[in-house]
Design a protein around this motif. Structure first.
Motif, mmCIF file in Angstrom:
data_model
loop_
_atom_site.group_PDB
_atom_site.id
_atom_site.type_symbol
_atom_site.label_atom_id
_atom_site.label_comp_id
_atom_site.label_asym_id
_atom_site.label_seq_id
_atom_site.Cartn_x
_atom_site.Cartn_y
_atom_site.Cartn_z
ATOM 1 N N VAL A 1 32.929 39.424 43.369
ATOM 2 C CA VAL A 1 34.004 40.097 42.658
ATOM 3 C C VAL A 1 34.154 41.657 42.397
ATOM 4 C CG1 VAL A 1 35.057 40.112 40.193
ATOM 5 C CG2 VAL A 1 33.516 38.139 41.112
ATOM 6 N N SER A 2 35.345 42.195 42.694
ATOM 7 C CA SER A 2 35.619 43.532 42.930
ATOM 8 C C SER A 2 35.166 44.269 41.445
ATOM 9 C CB SER A 2 36.926 43.723 42.903
ATOM 10 O OG SER A 2 37.816 43.231 41.963
ATOM 11 N N ALA A 3 34.352 45.351 41.855
ATOM 12 C CA ALA A 3 33.896 46.161 40.479
ATOM 13 C C ALA A 3 34.896 47.257 40.108
ATOM 14 C CB ALA A 3 32.687 46.854 40.790
ATOM 15 N N PHE A 4 35.271 47.284 38.916
ATOM 16 C CA PHE A 4 36.193 48.231 38.673
ATOM 17 C C PHE A 4 35.271 49.682 37.989
ATOM 18 C CE2 PHE A 4 38.084 44.197 37.664
ATOM 19 C CZ PHE A 4 39.329 44.577 38.477
ATOM 20 N N ILE A 5 34.750 50.537 38.616
ATOM 21 C CA ILE A 5 34.240 51.680 38.461
ATOM 22 C C ILE A 5 34.606 52.949 39.203
ATOM 23 C CG2 ILE A 5 31.766 50.155 38.267
ATOM 24 C CD1 ILE A 5 31.395 51.045 40.982
ATOM 25 N N GLU A 6 34.248 53.975 38.513
ATOM 26 C CA GLU A 6 34.723 55.365 39.024
ATOM 27 C C GLU A 6 36.220 55.366 39.241
ATOM 28 O OE1 GLU A 6 32.419 56.670 41.973
ATOM 29 O OE2 GLU A 6 30.382 56.339 40.964
ATOM 30 N N ASN A 7 36.691 55.659 40.516
ATOM 31 C CA ASN A 7 38.141 55.695 40.630
ATOM 32 C C ASN A 7 38.934 54.725 40.927
ATOM 33 O OD1 ASN A 7 37.849 58.498 40.587
ATOM 34 N ND2 ASN A 7 37.463 58.739 42.879
ATOM 35 N N ASN A 8 37.993 53.239 41.093
ATOM 36 C CA ASN A 8 38.584 52.079 41.275
ATOM 37 C C ASN A 8 39.040 51.422 39.879
ATOM 38 O OD1 ASN A 8 39.504 49.711 42.548
ATOM 39 N ND2 ASN A 8 37.238 48.890 42.814
ATOM 40 N N ILE A 9 40.215 51.861 39.412
ATOM 41 C CA ILE A 9 40.697 51.235 38.067
ATOM 42 C C ILE A 9 41.924 50.529 38.359
ATOM 43 C CG2 ILE A 9 39.793 53.386 37.108
ATOM 44 C CD1 ILE A 9 42.349 54.688 36.817
ATOM 45 N N ILE A 10 42.166 49.834 39.490
ATOM 46 C CA ILE A 10 43.153 49.123 39.234
ATOM 47 C C ILE A 10 42.656 47.669 38.750
ATOM 48 C CG2 ILE A 10 45.023 47.994 40.966
ATOM 49 C CD1 ILE A 10 44.299 50.282 42.824
ATOM 50 N N VAL A 11 42.797 47.779 37.393
ATOM 51 C CA VAL A 11 42.307 46.374 36.995
ATOM 52 C C VAL A 11 43.366 45.268 37.030
ATOM 53 C CG1 VAL A 11 41.202 47.841 35.215
ATOM 54 C CG2 VAL A 11 43.517 47.268 34.944
ATOM 55 N N PHE A 12 44.642 45.263 37.311
ATOM 56 C CA PHE A 12 45.480 44.124 37.427
ATOM 57 C C PHE A 12 45.432 43.522 38.728
ATOM 58 C CE2 PHE A 12 47.726 47.684 39.297
ATOM 59 C CZ PHE A 12 48.194 47.257 40.491
ATOM 60 N N GLU A 13 44.359 43.673 39.679
ATOM 61 C CA GLU A 13 44.365 43.339 40.792
ATOM 62 C C GLU A 13 42.673 42.924 40.942
ATOM 63 O OE1 GLU A 13 46.404 43.988 44.716
ATOM 64 O OE2 GLU A 13 44.567 44.838 45.263
ATOM 65 N N THR A 14 42.302 41.814 40.872
ATOM 66 C CA THR A 14 41.106 41.251 41.284
ATOM 67 C C THR A 14 40.834 40.726 42.551
ATOM 68 O OG1 THR A 14 40.689 40.653 38.917
ATOM 69 C CG2 THR A 14 38.938 39.854 40.185
ATOM 70 N N ILE A 15 39.711 40.881 43.263
ATOM 71 C CA ILE A 15 39.403 40.574 44.675
ATOM 72 C C ILE A 15 38.156 39.649 44.487
ATOM 73 C CG2 ILE A 15 38.822 41.116 46.909
ATOM 74 C CD1 ILE A 15 39.872 43.850 46.601
ATOM 75 N N TRP A 16 38.171 38.294 45.144
ATOM 76 C CA TRP A 16 37.266 37.325 45.013
ATOM 77 C C TRP A 16 36.928 37.066 46.783
ATOM 78 C CZ3 TRP A 16 39.818 33.326 41.500
ATOM 79 C CH2 TRP A 16 39.739 33.929 40.192
ATOM 80 N N GLU A 17 35.508 37.109 46.865
ATOM 81 C CA GLU A 17 34.874 36.919 48.079
ATOM 82 C C GLU A 17 34.088 35.607 48.007
ATOM 83 O OE1 GLU A 17 33.350 40.402 49.813
ATOM 84 O OE2 GLU A 17 35.320 41.456 49.673
ATOM 85 N N GLY A 18 34.465 34.709 48.750
ATOM 86 C CA GLY A 18 33.543 33.651 48.814
ATOM 87 C C GLY A 18 32.913 33.011 50.226
ATOM 88 N N LEU A 19 32.433 31.827 50.481
ATOM 89 C CA LEU A 19 31.660 31.691 51.721
ATOM 90 C C LEU A 19 32.867 31.072 52.704
ATOM 91 C CD1 LEU A 19 28.858 29.421 50.453
ATOM 92 C CD2 LEU A 19 28.781 31.830 51.180
ATOM 93 N N TRP A 20 33.906 30.771 52.266
ATOM 94 C CA TRP A 20 35.030 30.466 53.120
ATOM 95 C C TRP A 20 36.476 31.032 53.171
ATOM 96 C CZ3 TRP A 20 32.264 26.951 55.902
ATOM 97 C CH2 TRP A 20 31.149 26.285 55.259
ATOM 98 N N MET A 21 36.444 31.687 52.120
ATOM 99 C CA MET A 21 38.045 32.370 51.922
ATOM 100 C C MET A 21 37.738 33.641 50.879
ATOM 101 S SD MET A 21 39.720 29.879 49.517
ATOM 102 C CE MET A 21 39.333 28.548 50.486
#
Length: 224
Positions: A32-52
């Motif tokens: 799951v995307s981490a919201f730290i330092e300059n990465n403060i775009i909280v309205f967008e979440t990135i998920w990474e799995g095994l297949w997609m």
């Protein structure tokens, strides 16, 4: 009665582990995307799995895309695919063997040795499937934590532990617990069988009466 309750408990715990294993294999929330330092775009979440990988925007819209190439994935995700598939197959096979063992115990009056072998096989398969699931989950979690604290990794590429990893640990624990329960059941069956063999033999009443009569007649003849 105790052995039946132990079997049912092992089957229920193993069934929960099987369902959790299949769910973890298909879930995209491994990274799951981490919201730290300059990465403060909280309205967008990135998920990474095994297949997609999926992008969720403001909890309203979500887009998922299957990975174009397996070779483009990191080594931990490539190995996790195979291990999770193997764990899913082994857990399902262990669940079916456990069901067969319970039907064999309730419906067919087979030997204690045959019942013990079936239950022991199910227990070992459960433990093996739990280990096969625990390895990729711990591997991916270790990679995420190492990259998170690595200053050389870009902030936008850092990830956090997803829900699938926590569910994977719970499912692996259920599978190993089910395997331990069935192995304990097999040990109890072997102990009961050994105690049954070592029990003293009791002669019928008419045999004891005949034996006493023979001894008394022999003693009178010897006296004369």
């Amino acid at each position: 009665m105790v052995r039946g309750a132990l079997q049912i408990a092992g089957l229920l715990v193993g069934g929960i582990g099987v369902i959790g294993t299949f769910a973890v294999t298909g879930m995209p929330q491994w990274r799951v995307s981490a919201f730290i330092e300059n990465n403060i775009i909280v309205f967008e979440t990135i998920w990474e799995g095994l297949w997609m990988h999926c992008i969720r925007q403001a909890n309203i819209r979500m887009q998922c895309k299957v990975y174009d190439s397996v070779l483009a994935l990191s080594p931990d995700l490539q190995a996790s695919r195979g291990l999770m598939c193997a764990g899913s197959v082994l857990s399902f096979l262990a669940f079916m063997v456990a069901i067969i063992g319970m039907k064999c115990t309730q419906c067919v009056q087979s030997s204690w040795q045959a019942k013990g072998y079936i239950i022991l096989t199910a227990g070992l398969l459960f433990i093996l499937s739990g280990a096969a699931e625990l390895i990729p989950v711990c591997w991916v979690a270790n990679t995420i934590i190492s990259d998170f604290y690595n200053p050389a990794v870009n902030v936008a590429q850092k990830r956090e532990l997803g829900e699938a990893l926590y569910l994977g640990w719970a499912a692996a624990f259920c599978l190993i617990a089910a395997g331990a329960i069935f192995c304990c059941f097999c040990h109890c069956c072997e102990k009961t069988r050994s105690c049954g063999y070592s029990a003293p033999t009791h002669y019928p009443a008419h045999s004891q009466h005949l034996h006493r009569k023979t001894e008394s007649s022999y003693s009178k003849s010897q006296y004369v």
